[in-house]
Design an enzyme around this catalytic site. Structure first.
Site: not given
Lengths: 422, 311
Positions: A54, A225, A298, A302
């Site tokens: 976050l 992941h 995940d 950006h």
């Protein structure tokens, strides 16, 4: 929230039901009384995402806790975990408390935020982070996510120390000595494009180490992941031997392959990198059969300008909270997963692994649920996505299904109750 | 010649008839280079930006000369030591340069995909003068042109590339070009300098240089980046020179009349024996002059093509 409410004619596991809420609890789920009409909306328990970034504190231009939770709310999540690679790192109670306070102020009804504490101080991989302090302040698990733990001894001590606190360790499996500056999977595409490749074994060598540690110590470890066939095969072997290991993968590893990099598309740059068609096949089978226990996003937002650079300069990550359920619905449409699988992978299994109370629609269960309209569709765009990160390969592509309502503890997080709910 | 391309990013985008036509045209331009007055007004009033974000002498000079011989104006950007070297501002740099209204930008960049990136952002023509390990199409074209002048046709010919294939844009572009033209391509390198999935490439792979040289028509030696030793890919330069350095004795194994090429700059005594480089079998200097003709041809095609006029 108090009082009794009925949501009529919704579909739960193929049956048209009426769902009765009593305040913040499920009172009853029973076969619909009406004339059999309705039944357009699917009822699902609130989703849990045990892996997001976050970015707050420190990188709020990418995302902050408020925008991340807004994306989670519209994506159908009732609880999300946030990783510790913030600036400063979440390796002390001040950062954890700040995260929880910010979340409570911005989204008092939820989704619930569960910080994941750093495993090592500053994520530097040298000394243990103060895990007791972090657990007491509200961290749900520990992880060095983003910066893999190369020191096996430190990994061992972290697993041992955290087990006293009943908080699992989540490991980002990557032997970075095998992937210096790797950008996409090592394979025909990286060879042709002249890009540094990440070999598949870069992940699986560390998966093997973690499995052996878990087996030797008899302490659980959760593998984040997972993206490769070799890793799946190792996890399968470990589970057969009774090693306490659990694992997650992400929608993007079930849907997309390294071919996405052909145009040097920075939106498809993610760590671990997208694998081959064979990896996709192995992962799809693994989530169906439970070899991989859960799905997670995940979520790695950006800013657009950070991804508008040549591939080698672009940061890793895909923004996932807004699109996760719709992307998974494409897998249901293709027959790869069933609705039941979605409930297990996105709710019941993560709740079990991390000790959360999940909604099984039994009387007294928390009223965490969502209504999903599989006949509708939507298009994630810079405007429609709630996350500040628009970095997904499915940007501007139509996706199936749409969330009509997301509730946690009976309170509306997103959307509204259907007409006729009384 | 009809030229439908906006950019030249890799050899991939060209068909083999296009390549051969380009070679024919290049022969006309080469004639200009042997005149007493080496200048024609063909591209008068056109401007070409040379954006070299990586050290380069020969390629940059070659483009510069090519443009000037056709009367285009050239502008170079000093990028050494600037933030551009790191590639962080490539979008902004590109947009800024575009605002200066060049007709073409020639770009050299250390990152694979940089030319593609710029081509997507800008509407002027982008000519890739080498991006990372990905592509160096004008080098491949000049290598092809050098041999085109010598050989009668490319069929039944064999070319050997020796050296660091994995990290070489020249190798990738040469392989694309020569296989397109029907040449059999061989590679010879230690396993650590070959791409992992080289078996999928349309080439034959050798790890013994003697074997590799047997019956070939031309050998292109690739420059060994001296830092490969530090990154653990080679035990020592001496050992590399012993196993993969091309020497006179290798030329006895080739087909008679076989030639030696090198894209330069050479490490004499490492990938190529010093005498051999200067020998009559060597086409190394011919490659340099072919380079000017090829780049004149490309600039001519890009700056006078219909796609350019439409802009």
């Amino acid at each position: 929230m108090s009082g009794r409410r009925i949501i009529q004619s919704v579909v739960w596991q193929g049956q048209i039901c009426d769902c009765i809420l009593e305040g913040d609890r499920i009172a009853e789920l029973r076969p619909a009384e009406g004339d059999g009409s309705g039944g357009e909306l699917l009822l699902l328990p609130g989703l849990i995402d045990c892996h997001t970034h976050l970015r707050e504190p420190g990188q709020e231009h990418k995302e902050d806790i408020a925008s991340g939770l807004a994306a989670a709310a519209s994506g159908g999540f009732c609880s999300i975990f946030c990783m510790a690679n913030t600036v400063p790192v979440n390796d002390n109670s001040a950062v954890t408390s700040m995260m929880l306070d910010t979340a409570a102020r911005a989204h008092p009804r939820g989704p619930a935020l569960h910080p994941v504490g750093a495993l090592s101080r500053g994520l530097a991989g040298k000394e243990l982070a103060p895990m007791h302090e972090l657990a007491r302040s509200g961290c749900i698990a520990f992880s060095n996510d983003g910066i893999p733990v190369s020191d096996s001894s430190l990994m061992r001590r972290a697993m041992e120390y955290s087990t006293d606190l009943q908080r699992p360790v989540i490991d980002h499996c990557e032997d970075s000595s095998l992937s210096p500056e790797g950008m996409i999977s090592e394979g025909p595409v990286s060879d042709r494009l002249g890009l540094r490749g990440v070999p598949s074994i870069c992940e699986s060598i560390q998966v093997a180490r973690d499995i052996l540690l878990a087996s030797y110590l008899d302490i659980p470890v959760h593998l984040a992941h997972i993206s490769r066939r070799e890793s799946v095969e190792l996890i399968h072997w470990a589970k057969n031997k009774g090693v306490p290991v659990s694992a997650e993968t992400c929608p993007h590893y079930l849907l997309w392959t390294e071919d996405r990099a052909v145009e040097y598309d920075p939106l498809a740059k993610v760590n671990p990198p997208l694998g081959t068609a064979d990896d996709v096949t192995a992962l799809r089978q693994a989530v169906r059969e439970g070899v991989i226990d859960i799905l997670a996003t995940d979520h790695a937002p950006h800013a657009p300008f950070e991804k508008e650079v040549p591939l080698s300069r672009a940061p890793n990550g895909i923004s996932g909270l807004d699109t996760a359920l719709s992307l998974c619905w494409t897998l249901v449409q293709e027959g790869v997963l069933t609705q039941k699988d979605l409930v297990r992978l996105w709710c019941h299994a993560p709740a079990r692994i991390f000790g959360l109370r999940a909604n099984g629609f039994n009387p007294g269960d928390p009223a965490d649920f969502l209504l999903f309209d599989p006949r509708d569709s939507w298009t994630p765009t810079a405007e429609s996505m709630r996350s500040r990160g628009k970095n997904t390969p499915c940007l501007n592509q139509e996706l199936p299904g749409r969330i009509r309502l997301n509730c946690r503890r009976g309170e509306v997080l997103y959307g509204q109750f259907p007409e006729g709910a009384a | 010649m009809d030229w439908p391309h906006k950019d030249l990013l890799s050899v991939d985008q060209l068909t083999s008839p296009e390549i051969l036509e380009l070679f024919q045209l290049a022969q006309n331009f080469e004639e200009i280079n042997s005149r007493l007055v080496k200048k024609t007004p063909t591209l008068k009033g056109k401007s070409v930006l040379l954006l070299f974000a990586e050290p380069s002498t020969r390629t940059k000079t070659s483009f510069d000369i090519a443009a000037k011989r056709l009367s285009a104006d050239t502008f170079s950007l000093a990028t050494k030591g600037s933030s551009l070297e790191k590639g962080e501002d490539l979008k902004d740099t590109g947009l800024t340069l575009q605002a200066m209204q060049p007709d073409a930008i020639v770009i050299r960049h250390s990152q694979s995909g940089a030319a593609d990136f710029l081509a997507r952002q800008l509407h002027c023509s982008i000519i890739n003068a080498g991006d990372g390990w990905h592509a160096h199409p004008t080098q491949a074209l000049l290598d092809g042109f050098t041999l085109y002048k010598l050989w009668e046709g490319f069929r039944d010919r064999t070319l050997l590339l020796v050296g660091d294939i994995a990290h070489s844009r020249v190798a990738r572009s040469d392989i694309e070009l020569f296989t397109k033209l029907g040449v059999s391509v061989r590679l010879c390198a230690p396993r650590t300098l070959l791409p992992r999935h080289v078996a999928d490439w349309p080439v034959s792979v050798y790890t013994d240089l003697d074997e590799a040289c047997r019956g070939v028509d031309a050998i292109q030696c690739l420059r060994l980046q001296l830092e490969r030793q530090q990154s653990g890919l080679l035990p020592s330069l001496r050992e590399y020179a012993t196993r993969f350095g091309l020497r006179k004795k290798h030329m006895e194994l080739t087909r008679p009349g076989a030639k030696v090429l090198h894209p330069g700059p050479m490490n004499r005594g490492i990938e190529i024996d010093s005498h051999l480089a200067d020998d009559t079998d060597s086409l190394i200097l011919d490659q340099v002059s072919s380079g000017i003709a090829i780049r004149m041809t490309l600039l001519y095609l890009f700056l006078t093509s219909t796609s350019q006029r439409r802009e």
